[in-house]
Design a protein around this motif. Sequence first.
Motif, PDB file in Angstrom:
ATOM      1  N   GLY B 156       0.821  -1.205   0.000  1.00  0.00           N
ATOM      2  CA  GLY B 156       0.000   0.000   0.000  1.00  0.00           C
ATOM      3  C   GLY B 156       0.853   1.252   0.000  1.00  0.00           C
ATOM      4  O   GLY B 156       0.562   2.232  -0.682  1.00  0.00           O
ATOM      5  N   LEU B 157       1.936   1.206   0.783  1.00  0.00           N
ATOM      6  CA  LEU B 157       2.841   2.357   0.856  1.00  0.00           C
ATOM      7  C   LEU B 157       4.269   1.882   0.579  1.00  0.00           C
ATOM      8  O   LEU B 157       4.786   1.014   1.274  1.00  0.00           O
ATOM      9  N   SER B 158       4.860   2.430  -0.461  1.00  0.00           N
ATOM     10  CA  SER B 158       6.239   2.057  -0.793  1.00  0.00           C
ATOM     11  C   SER B 158       7.144   3.248  -0.546  1.00  0.00           C
ATOM     12  O   SER B 158       6.907   4.338  -1.060  1.00  0.00           O
ATOM     13  N   VAL B 159       8.181   3.020   0.269  1.00  0.00           N
ATOM     14  CA  VAL B 159       9.110   4.097   0.612  1.00  0.00           C
ATOM     15  C   VAL B 159      10.463   3.789  -0.041  1.00  0.00           C
ATOM     16  O   VAL B 159      11.010   2.708   0.157  1.00  0.00           O
ATOM     17  N   PHE B 160      10.965   4.713  -0.813  1.00  0.00           N
ATOM     18  CA  PHE B 160      12.261   4.526  -1.483  1.00  0.00           C
ATOM     19  C   PHE B 160      13.260   5.523  -0.917  1.00  0.00           C
ATOM     20  O   PHE B 160      13.043   6.733  -0.999  1.00  0.00           O
ATOM     21  N   ASP B 161      14.346   5.013  -0.363  1.00  0.00           N
ATOM     22  CA  ASP B 161      15.373   5.905   0.182  1.00  0.00           C
ATOM     23  C   ASP B 161      16.451   6.127  -0.885  1.00  0.00           C
ATOM     24  O   ASP B 161      17.214   5.216  -1.195  1.00  0.00           O
ATOM     25  N   GLU B 162      16.485   7.297  -1.444  1.00  0.00           N
ATOM     26  CA  GLU B 162      17.420   7.679  -2.515  1.00  0.00           C
ATOM     27  C   GLU B 162      17.587   6.581  -3.564  1.00  0.00           C
ATOM     28  O   GLU B 162      18.657   6.002  -3.712  1.00  0.00           O
ATOM     29  N   PRO B 163      16.516   6.296  -4.290  1.00  0.00           N
ATOM     30  CA  PRO B 163      16.572   5.195  -5.256  1.00  0.00           C
ATOM     31  C   PRO B 163      17.561   5.440  -6.395  1.00  0.00           C
ATOM     32  O   PRO B 163      18.006   4.498  -7.026  1.00  0.00           O
ATOM     33  N   GLU B 164      17.894   6.708  -6.624  1.00  0.00           N
ATOM     34  CA  GLU B 164      18.771   6.996  -7.761  1.00  0.00           C
ATOM     35  C   GLU B 164      20.242   6.795  -7.408  1.00  0.00           C
ATOM     36  O   GLU B 164      21.080   6.718  -8.305  1.00  0.00           O
ATOM     37  N   ALA B 165      20.566   6.674  -6.107  1.00  0.00           N
ATOM     38  CA  ALA B 165      21.974   6.567  -5.715  1.00  0.00           C
ATOM     39  C   ALA B 165      22.578   5.288  -6.285  1.00  0.00           C
ATOM     40  O   ALA B 165      22.033   4.209  -6.118  1.00  0.00           O
ATOM     41  N   LYS B 185      -0.546   1.434 -11.966  1.00  0.00           N
ATOM     42  CA  LYS B 185      -1.057   0.102 -11.620  1.00  0.00           C
ATOM     43  C   LYS B 185      -1.690   0.047 -10.242  1.00  0.00           C
ATOM     44  O   LYS B 185      -2.738  -0.539 -10.052  1.00  0.00           O
ATOM     45  N   ASN B 186      -1.004   0.653  -9.265  1.00  0.00           N
ATOM     46  CA  ASN B 186      -1.430   0.514  -7.879  1.00  0.00           C
ATOM     47  C   ASN B 186      -2.355   1.676  -7.526  1.00  0.00           C
ATOM     48  O   ASN B 186      -1.922   2.698  -6.992  1.00  0.00           O
ATOM     49  N   LYS B 187      -3.627   1.482  -7.798  1.00  0.00           N
ATOM     50  CA  LYS B 187      -4.562   2.612  -7.727  1.00  0.00           C
ATOM     51  C   LYS B 187      -4.667   3.223  -6.330  1.00  0.00           C
ATOM     52  O   LYS B 187      -4.666   4.432  -6.171  1.00  0.00           O
ATOM     53  N   GLY B 188      -4.763   2.376  -5.312  1.00  0.00           N
ATOM     54  CA  GLY B 188      -4.911   2.943  -3.962  1.00  0.00           C
ATOM     55  C   GLY B 188      -3.583   3.298  -3.322  1.00  0.00           C
ATOM     56  O   GLY B 188      -3.533   4.013  -2.330  1.00  0.00           O
ATOM     57  N   GLY B 189      -2.496   2.762  -3.872  1.00  0.00           N
ATOM     58  CA  GLY B 189      -1.196   2.851  -3.210  1.00  0.00           C
ATOM     59  C   GLY B 189      -0.536   4.221  -3.313  1.00  0.00           C
ATOM     60  O   GLY B 189      -0.836   5.011  -4.201  1.00  0.00           O
ATOM     61  N   SER B 190       0.337   4.486  -2.328  1.00  0.00           N
ATOM     62  CA  SER B 190       1.096   5.735  -2.361  1.00  0.00           C
ATOM     63  C   SER B 190       2.583   5.429  -2.352  1.00  0.00           C
ATOM     64  O   SER B 190       3.008   4.368  -1.889  1.00  0.00           O
ATOM     65  N   ILE B 191       3.345   6.376  -2.860  1.00  0.00           N
ATOM     66  CA  ILE B 191       4.798   6.222  -2.915  1.00  0.00           C
ATOM     67  C   ILE B 191       5.437   7.430  -2.241  1.00  0.00           C
ATOM     68  O   ILE B 191       5.035   8.569  -2.485  1.00  0.00           O
ATOM     69  N   ILE B 192       6.404   7.131  -1.380  1.00  0.00           N
ATOM     70  CA  ILE B 192       7.219   8.217  -0.815  1.00  0.00           C
ATOM     71  C   ILE B 192       8.640   7.988  -1.290  1.00  0.00           C
ATOM     72  O   ILE B 192       9.191   6.892  -1.108  1.00  0.00           O
TER      73      ILE B 192
END
Lengths: 306, 250
Positions: B156-165, B185-192
């Motif tokens: 539901g919630l995906s957290v990415f810590d500096e994904p570009e590093a 794709k993930n209609k209800g989901g949020s991304i941080i």
Amino acid sequence: MMDTIQKRLLSEVADLHDVPEGAYNIRANGEMAARNTTANIDIVSKADGNGIDIRIKPGTKQESIHIPVVLSESGIKETVYNDFYIGEDADVVIVAGCGIDNCGVQDSQHDGIHRFYVGKGAKIKYVEKHYGSGDGSGKRILNPGTEVYMEEDSFMEMEMVQIKGVDSTVRNTKAELAAGAKLVVRERLMTHGAQQAISNYEVELSGEGAGADIVSRSVARDTSFQKFDSRIVGNVPCSGHTECDAIIMDKARILAVPSLEANDLDAALIHEAAIGKIAGEQIVKLMTLGLTEEEAEEQIINGFLK
Amino acid sequence: MLELKNLSFEVAEEVSQKEIVRDISLSVGEHRFVVITGPNGSGKSTLAKLIAGIEKPTSGQIYFEGADITDKSITERAKLGIAFAFQQPVRFKGLEVLDLLRIASGRQMSASDACEYLSEVGLCARDYIRREVNASLSGGELKRIEIASVLARGAGLSVFDEPEAGIDLWSFQNLIRVFERMQEKNKGGSIIVISHQERILDIADEIIVIAEGRVADRGTRDEILPGLLGTPSAVKQCTGSQTKERIVRQ
């Protein structure tokens, strides 16, 4: 012929659910329980009854030999000598293994001494698995001795696995390699409880271009003790590598004693040894995927010993 | 979906490398793409770890889907639907890429299903599925596998810590597409996403600026991004040395 306990042990050590294909010799509680030979592979009992000679004809290809041993009675103590004569250019798989189920109070012990005479250009894969079960106070003891004599340009891969239930093991492996011969050893070991496992390797590279690669991966849990002593001697231009990679847990102890001896300017020998606990960040990563701490630890160990 | 109330993370020792978080309150709604930015050492990575449960706050509360998860473990939060992609992926001897994706998905997914996630991050699945997640993989490969493991979670919630590093030019562009497709794709989901990359900020619904452990500013991309351009909170994709130059010029 065999009871359920023996069949279970057989499936653990040889992945066998019933009698195997090809040549085999099954030893149960100190006696031969079943045997089969093929046109190319002969198995003969030694005159004194303490072991077998396995003769593989030159050029035998794609055949397998299973020689599992199972002990399900408490108090059996035996030393068995199995000699393998592998003809030139043969290419075969040999599966050995010993399973002990000890529900009694007396110690059960199997000391299997295997000698391999590997002919020129022959190619062998040897798999040896050890397994112990049973909740008796009697110990389950396995002391395998392996001697390997490799002629020119022969190849042998040895896979040694002991994951569970064996209280005490002293494994002695010796090998002598002629020119161009190659030996690869992959050992995987897990000890738990108060178990002790000692593994000694001594490999002599005596023919030009001979090579050995000996790698042990092990996990020591609880109060168990492991010693890995691997020695490679290079007498000629040759290459040798030995590696011990161990995970230590709880109050276990691990002693790694890699040693190298070069008696020739062009003997290229390397040893590596690493002992450490499971990295905290590995556990955290798997927990973020939904595993508990215990499940994460099991996954890491299973992967490491795979 | 996610609400932080007066969240603080303090460290006693002055020598600690950990960044401090001071009294942060914010909320992230459903189906949002939020980028948290700020200078190095501002506390953004600590904030991400507090959400995943890797660090425990010294005070304040965290609510997820309305429930207080402040005292929940990493595992419990993962099971509730929080996924976390590490800035520096972890290596495992013996664990294969397929094993990792299976653990992430929580099911015995088929090799072909796993391949889809790898293709998504631009890795040729056939070459990678049986590879061990160990030192034989490059930093960039590991990073993409890390991102694939978060995709496989479908959280539901995906957290990415500096994904570009540690990611190269080609996969940086791919990364942007990965986020866009995830959102589709993930209609209800949020991304941080914790990042100070201008191009990632550029696809945000909302930008939160952290400075010295506090929320310095927040708003929609159009409100916030223009003010950040040219600051360390919004750097152009560039090498590390260029990034440093920018910071020095500030």
